[in-house]
Design a protein around this motif. Structure first.
Motif, PDB file in Angstrom:
ATOM      1  N   LEU A 160      -6.898  -4.250   7.039  1.00  0.00           N
ATOM      2  CA  LEU A 160      -5.687  -4.518   6.254  1.00  0.00           C
ATOM      3  C   LEU A 160      -6.029  -4.698   4.763  1.00  0.00           C
ATOM      4  O   LEU A 160      -5.328  -4.186   3.890  1.00  0.00           O
ATOM      5  CB  LEU A 160      -4.977  -5.773   6.772  1.00  0.00           C
ATOM      6  CG  LEU A 160      -3.622  -6.040   6.119  1.00  0.00           C
ATOM      7  CD1 LEU A 160      -2.541  -5.149   6.706  1.00  0.00           C
ATOM      8  CD2 LEU A 160      -3.213  -7.499   6.261  1.00  0.00           C
ATOM      9  N   ILE A 161      -7.116  -5.404   4.493  1.00  0.00           N
ATOM     10  CA  ILE A 161      -7.544  -5.604   3.101  1.00  0.00           C
ATOM     11  C   ILE A 161      -7.906  -4.249   2.477  1.00  0.00           C
ATOM     12  O   ILE A 161      -7.509  -3.949   1.348  1.00  0.00           O
ATOM     13  CB  ILE A 161      -8.748  -6.581   3.036  1.00  0.00           C
ATOM     14  CG1 ILE A 161      -8.303  -7.977   3.456  1.00  0.00           C
ATOM     15  CG2 ILE A 161      -9.356  -6.615   1.630  1.00  0.00           C
ATOM     16  CD1 ILE A 161      -9.446  -8.937   3.733  1.00  0.00           C
ATOM     17  N   ASN A 162      -8.634  -3.423   3.226  1.00  0.00           N
ATOM     18  CA  ASN A 162      -9.016  -2.100   2.715  1.00  0.00           C
ATOM     19  C   ASN A 162      -7.786  -1.238   2.426  1.00  0.00           C
ATOM     20  O   ASN A 162      -7.708  -0.562   1.393  1.00  0.00           O
ATOM     21  CB  ASN A 162      -9.919  -1.378   3.722  1.00  0.00           C
ATOM     22  CG  ASN A 162     -11.289  -2.015   3.812  1.00  0.00           C
ATOM     23  OD1 ASN A 162     -11.694  -2.743   2.922  1.00  0.00           O
ATOM     24  ND2 ASN A 162     -12.001  -1.760   4.902  1.00  0.00           N
ATOM     25  N   VAL A 163      -6.835  -1.258   3.362  1.00  0.00           N
ATOM     26  CA  VAL A 163      -5.624  -0.434   3.188  1.00  0.00           C
ATOM     27  C   VAL A 163      -4.798  -0.940   2.007  1.00  0.00           C
ATOM     28  O   VAL A 163      -4.303  -0.153   1.191  1.00  0.00           O
ATOM     29  CB  VAL A 163      -4.778  -0.426   4.490  1.00  0.00           C
ATOM     30  CG1 VAL A 163      -3.410   0.206   4.253  1.00  0.00           C
ATOM     31  CG2 VAL A 163      -5.513   0.315   5.601  1.00  0.00           C
ATOM     32  N   THR A 164      -4.658  -2.255   1.885  1.00  0.00           N
ATOM     33  CA  THR A 164      -3.845  -2.840   0.803  1.00  0.00           C
ATOM     34  C   THR A 164      -4.443  -2.519  -0.569  1.00  0.00           C
ATOM     35  O   THR A 164      -3.754  -1.990  -1.455  1.00  0.00           O
ATOM     36  CB  THR A 164      -3.740  -4.376   0.963  1.00  0.00           C
ATOM     37  OG1 THR A 164      -3.258  -4.665   2.269  1.00  0.00           O
ATOM     38  CG2 THR A 164      -2.805  -4.977  -0.075  1.00  0.00           C
ATOM     39  N   ALA A 182       0.836  -1.211   0.000  1.00  0.00           N
ATOM     40  CA  ALA A 182       0.000   0.000   0.000  1.00  0.00           C
ATOM     41  C   ALA A 182       0.869   1.258   0.000  1.00  0.00           C
ATOM     42  O   ALA A 182       0.660   2.182  -0.797  1.00  0.00           O
ATOM     43  CB  ALA A 182      -0.925  -0.009   1.211  1.00  0.00           C
ATOM     44  N   ILE A 183       1.854   1.278   0.897  1.00  0.00           N
ATOM     45  CA  ILE A 183       2.713   2.463   1.027  1.00  0.00           C
ATOM     46  C   ILE A 183       3.582   2.625  -0.229  1.00  0.00           C
ATOM     47  O   ILE A 183       3.712   3.728  -0.772  1.00  0.00           O
ATOM     48  CB  ILE A 183       3.606   2.353   2.292  1.00  0.00           C
ATOM     49  CG1 ILE A 183       2.733   2.351   3.550  1.00  0.00           C
ATOM     50  CG2 ILE A 183       4.612   3.505   2.347  1.00  0.00           C
ATOM     51  CD1 ILE A 183       3.482   1.955   4.820  1.00  0.00           C
ATOM     52  N   THR A 184       4.177   1.523  -0.685  1.00  0.00           N
ATOM     53  CA  THR A 184       5.068   1.592  -1.849  1.00  0.00           C
ATOM     54  C   THR A 184       4.312   2.006  -3.117  1.00  0.00           C
ATOM     55  O   THR A 184       4.856   2.744  -3.949  1.00  0.00           O
ATOM     56  CB  THR A 184       5.790   0.239  -2.072  1.00  0.00           C
ATOM     57  OG1 THR A 184       6.407  -0.160  -0.861  1.00  0.00           O
ATOM     58  CG2 THR A 184       6.836   0.344  -3.153  1.00  0.00           C
ATOM     59  N   SER A 185       3.063   1.546  -3.261  1.00  0.00           N
ATOM     60  CA  SER A 185       2.266   1.922  -4.440  1.00  0.00           C
ATOM     61  C   SER A 185       2.062   3.435  -4.503  1.00  0.00           C
ATOM     62  O   SER A 185       2.215   4.054  -5.560  1.00  0.00           O
ATOM     63  CB  SER A 185       0.909   1.225  -4.413  1.00  0.00           C
ATOM     64  OG  SER A 185       1.063  -0.151  -4.557  1.00  0.00           O
TER      65      SER A 185
END
Lengths: 154, 106
Positions: free
Chosen positions: B83-87, B18-21
């Protein structure tokens, strides 16, 4: 040879989408019987995705410049300025998303609803964005084609 | 209180994606609007896109390993749905920034 590289890129890309779809369906029916297959196929998804990246990346870095020049002189400039630019950068994120699959598969997919749901979301995104990549590739090819076509009646 | 059923590596690397994207999309905007940065990325490897990919991979691995070890080795304290939402949200946000930039700027 350069066209063969490009076709190989498209082929491994389609195989990646097919395999990710396979993992999606297998995850829907996750059980102790198919958990090892899900783990194996997840690794195959990553291998195909990275192979697609390296083949496409090689072609893009080494061979794309002349095609880009034709596209930018033709009527479909957006095939490069929007579609290719978006494709090449979204691919970098897709690569990492795909790399998640074997990591997610280390969980007990058949016992954990959360792991199953995460696997389904990630594989669904891989398939959908993968199809988007495939369509983008077709638009880029058409962008070069229309640039090279003789003007009718000209 | 986290109610995650996922292992630490999964949580760490999901959050890392998520962060890297998003970071990758922001780097794309930065390099496309800053010729100095673009030139720098071109000097590191044969192509700015290759440098960009290496940056992403290193960030993904570093963040994933660090986050997996966080919270006393249990990974980020986050329930499965969050976690699924954030990803998925982070990945899609990254895609939207990239497509939006070229749609407006291209």
């Amino acid at each position: 040879m350069t066209l063969a590289i490009l076709l190989l890129h498209a082929l491994t890309g389609m195989l990646f989408i097919f395999t990710a779809g396979f993992v999606f369906v297998d995850t829907l029916n996750a059980s102790a019987d198919n958990i090892e297959r899900i783990r194996l196929m997840s690794r195959l998804v990553v291998v195909l995705l990275w192979v697609t990246y390296f083949i496409g990346g090689y072609w893009y870095v080494v061979n794309y410049a002349p095609e880009k020049a034709f596209i930018m002189k033709g009527p479909w400039k957006f095939a490069h300025s929007l579609v290719m630019e978006t494709k090449e950068h979204v691919f970098l994120g897709l690569l990492l998303l795909g790399t998640l699959l074997p990591i997610i598969a280390t969980n007990d997919i058949h016992k954990s609803a959360g792991a199953r749901k995460l696997m389904l979301w990630v594989t669904a995104l891989l398939v959908l964005v993968g199809f988007g990549m495939d369509g983008a590739g077709a638009i880029i090819s058409l962008g070069a084609k229309v640039a090279l076509l003789p003007v009718v009646g000209g | 209180m986290s109610t995650s059923t996922l292992n630490a590596q999964t949580k760490g690397f999901c959050l890392s994606v998520a962060i890297t994207s998003v970071a990758s999309a922001l780097l794309m905007v930065a390099k496309e609007t800053n010729p100095g940065l673009m030139g720098f990325l071109k000097t590191i490897t044969v192509h700015h896109w290759v440098s960009h990919g290496i940056f992403n991979l290193l960030l993904f691995l570093a963040l994933g390993l660090l986050l997996a070890k966080s919270n006393n080795g249990q990974g980020p304290a986050m329930d499965d749905d969050k976690l699924i939402n954030v990803t998925t949200g982070g990945f899609l946000l990254g895609c939207a920034i990239i497509a939006g930039f070229f749609l407006i700027g291209g």
